[in-house]
Design a protein around this motif. Sequence first.
Motif, PDB file in Angstrom:
ATOM      1  N   GLY A  90      59.151  31.871  11.469  1.00 37.88           N
ATOM      2  CA  GLY A  90      59.831  30.693  11.975  1.00 37.88           C
ATOM      3  C   GLY A  90      59.097  29.417  11.627  1.00 37.88           C
ATOM      4  N   ALA A  91      59.075  28.477  12.572  1.00 34.64           N
ATOM      5  CA  ALA A  91      58.544  27.145  12.313  1.00 34.64           C
ATOM      6  C   ALA A  91      57.036  27.065  12.420  1.00 34.64           C
ATOM      7  CB  ALA A  91      59.178  26.145  13.276  1.00 34.64           C
ATOM      8  N   LEU A  92      56.330  28.185  12.465  1.00 28.48           N
ATOM      9  CA  LEU A  92      54.875  28.116  12.387  1.00 28.48           C
ATOM     10  C   LEU A  92      54.441  27.482  11.071  1.00 28.48           C
ATOM     11  CD1 LEU A  92      55.118  30.221  14.744  1.00 28.48           C
ATOM     12  CD2 LEU A  92      53.034  31.259  13.836  1.00 28.48           C
ATOM     13  N   VAL A  93      55.275  27.644  10.044  1.00 26.63           N
ATOM     14  CA  VAL A  93      54.989  27.074   8.732  1.00 26.63           C
ATOM     15  C   VAL A  93      55.971  25.944   8.466  1.00 26.63           C
ATOM     16  CG1 VAL A  93      54.977  27.503   6.247  1.00 26.63           C
ATOM     17  CG2 VAL A  93      54.029  29.202   7.810  1.00 26.63           C
ATOM     18  N   ALA A  94      55.429  24.760   8.177  1.00 28.87           N
ATOM     19  CA  ALA A  94      56.253  23.605   7.841  1.00 28.87           C
ATOM     20  C   ALA A  94      56.274  23.431   6.327  1.00 28.87           C
ATOM     21  CB  ALA A  94      55.706  22.356   8.521  1.00 28.87           C
ATOM     22  N   THR A  95      57.228  22.632   5.866  1.00 24.56           N
ATOM     23  CA  THR A  95      57.384  22.429   4.427  1.00 24.56           C
ATOM     24  C   THR A  95      57.246  20.956   4.075  1.00 24.56           C
ATOM     25  OG1 THR A  95      59.789  22.210   4.647  1.00 24.56           O
ATOM     26  CG2 THR A  95      58.917  24.406   4.236  1.00 24.56           C
TER      27      THR A  95
END
Length: 369
Positions: A349-354
């Motif tokens: 999920g949103a643990l990783v941003a882009t």
Amino acid sequence: MGGARPQDPVRPLVSRSWSRVLGFGLDPTHANARDPLPRAEVERRRQASPLALVVDEVRSVLTSVADASRFIVVVTDADGIILWREGSAGVLRTADRLGFCEGATWTEDHVGTNAIGTALAEQAPVQLFSAEHFEEGQHPWYCTASPVHDPRTGALLGVVDVSGPALTLHPALVALVGTAARLAEAALWRHHEQALRRVRRSAEHVLATTSGPLLLVDDDGWVAHHCGVLVRDRVAAPRADRPVSVPGLGLCLPERVGEGWLVRPGASGSSLRARLHEVAGDTVLDVTGSDGASWRVTLTPRHATVLRALAAATPHGRTAADLSRDLFGDDEHRVTVRAEVSRLRRVVGALVATAPYRLADGVTLVDGS
């Protein structure tokens, strides 16, 4: 096919399709395999297809003139499988002999160049006449098809097609089929708006006693209600055990409310601690929120390596070229890196941003391996 060049040049659309079909090894002189699906599978696909919501509207546009005009109306799913079919009784009997029946797959790799399969391949409306079809058995036919897309996402849902005896082709059919497809897409959007209204009604008791900022979204992340935050059409699809990152709200853990999800900042989403370690030979990620809520996911070795690289990056994050050098020693694997990060984000999920790639704000990663 006739042993000589045609007097008129073949249309580029037809030429492209014939080239694809020849690559599949199909025989133009015989009916290639139809192998219709069992009735139960056709019914299952009907119930699962979003087009089930609007097929009656397609019928209302097209079938009212089908008997008089001697054609049949066909609706397929995105796999080219015929789910619905009706129209002129005589044309239906001829279609049965051709294998043009419910449950049959009418993609180019199954039955050669035809309006349904070629519309799927070209992602565009297609009309074919007589010998433009690849199989000789289809030469007595014309067919006019238009793809139908999900108006929310642009995803291909299926094809609307009108087919009949070649000598009965009417020039207005292209416009008629195109109109039916556009009406189907408009009807799907109305169903989407009705679904969002149901989501709002189901959460009225919570919204009346909750102050913003917040979003109320459906299972696909479409926003049904907003308060105290700049409205967006859609956020990431929510899950109970996955945080989502929302501009203006930060990192949030969605809460199920009625038929939708409440997305708001708070203790449950203010910070997350992720621990990467080995359990029984698997690489797992244990995530704990600041309120004590926790969950666990299993990662591939490659995804674990990507997370470690992001944790070691500066606050400015890593570009695709940076990660390519981290993983492969050069910057020639940027496409592979983008695909890997996309798959990783579906897991964590949103643990990783882009833009650039980095751990999201409020996330701390501890490597316990």
